[in-house]
Design an enzyme around this catalytic site. Structure first.
Site, mmCIF file in Angstrom:
data_model
loop_
_atom_site.group_PDB
_atom_site.id
_atom_site.type_symbol
_atom_site.label_atom_id
_atom_site.label_comp_id
_atom_site.label_asym_id
_atom_site.label_seq_id
_atom_site.Cartn_x
_atom_site.Cartn_y
_atom_site.Cartn_z
ATOM 1 N N ASP A 85 27.983 16.809 10.046
ATOM 2 C CA ASP A 85 28.584 18.134 9.955
ATOM 3 C C ASP A 85 27.626 19.021 9.170
ATOM 4 O O ASP A 85 26.487 18.633 8.888
ATOM 5 C CB ASP A 85 29.975 18.066 9.314
ATOM 6 C CG ASP A 85 29.926 17.908 7.810
ATOM 7 O OD1 ASP A 85 28.879 17.484 7.277
ATOM 8 O OD2 ASP A 85 30.937 18.219 7.155
ATOM 9 N N LYS A 128 30.772 14.018 17.541
ATOM 10 C CA LYS A 128 31.193 13.972 16.141
ATOM 11 C C LYS A 128 32.645 13.509 16.026
ATOM 12 O O LYS A 128 32.963 12.627 15.222
ATOM 13 C CB LYS A 128 31.007 15.352 15.504
ATOM 14 C CG LYS A 128 31.278 15.387 14.025
ATOM 15 C CD LYS A 128 30.808 16.690 13.399
ATOM 16 C CE LYS A 128 31.865 17.741 13.519
ATOM 17 N NZ LYS A 128 31.584 18.950 12.752
#
Length: 189
Positions: free
Chosen positions: A139, A120
């Site tokens: 997320d 990420k």
């Protein structure tokens, strides 16, 4: 989900947020990298409070290393998991100096080799600073809303990312992530 519905969702999100980006404060790729490392399991608001004090004092790998562990912790102690994050940031700074001439690498592989940097974080840095669409950043908000919209049935972020990458044009990956984060924070709570 059919193509017409998906196109309508994308159009509405684009209209709502035509120029999406992260809410983290940064001016350089190094500042962005550090802010994103700090943002894991923390709010952007909390990270910004810390980095707004840290970056005027130390915004290069050399300057952060000069702070030392205890010095760095004084700036980031309000952020969750700050002990581990401080250690990872210092190790990352050492690697950036030794292997990358103090520059943030531009490949996913090199970024993910840095302590505290996962998929990420690498995707945020590559997409936001370098304009490289290497993946969809998943997320909490992206996962939650994409499932609610019927774009995925999964809970695992990697599987959600795979589903979204199949449905979105590559050039939309990072913007879509930012748009869903903003939408999730502001409207779809």
């Amino acid at each position: 989900m059919n193509k017409a519905r998906r196109a309508e969702i994308f159009a509405r999100l684009r209209e709502q947020n035509p120029s999406p980006t992260t809410e983290l404060h940064y001016r350089t790729p190094f500042e962005l990298l550090i802010a994103v490392i700090l943002s894991a399991q923390a709010t952007d608001v909390g990270v910004n409070k810390a980095t707004d004090k840290l970056f005027p004092v130390a915004n290069t790998p050399e300057a952060i290393l000069a702070l030392g562990l205890d010095g760095l912790k004084t700036y980031i102690k309000t952020i969750g998991l700050y002990n581990a994050k401080a250690e990872n940031i210092l190790k990352t700074c050492e690697i950036l100096i030794q292997l990358h001439d103090s520059r943030v690498p531009t490949s996913r592989e090199a970024l993910e080799a840095l302590p505290g940097v996962g998929r990420k974080t690498a995707s945020v840095v590559l997409g936001t600073w370098f304009g490289k669409a290497e993946g969809v950043v998943v997320d909490t908000h992206v996962g939650r809303i994409s499932k609610r919209l019927g774009m995925t049935e999964h809970k695992d972020p990697v599987k959600i990312e795979r589903d979204l990458m199949e449905q979105l044009p590559r050039k939309e990956w990072i913007d879509f992530s930012h748009r869903l984060v903003h939408h999730g924070r502001g409207l779809c709570k």
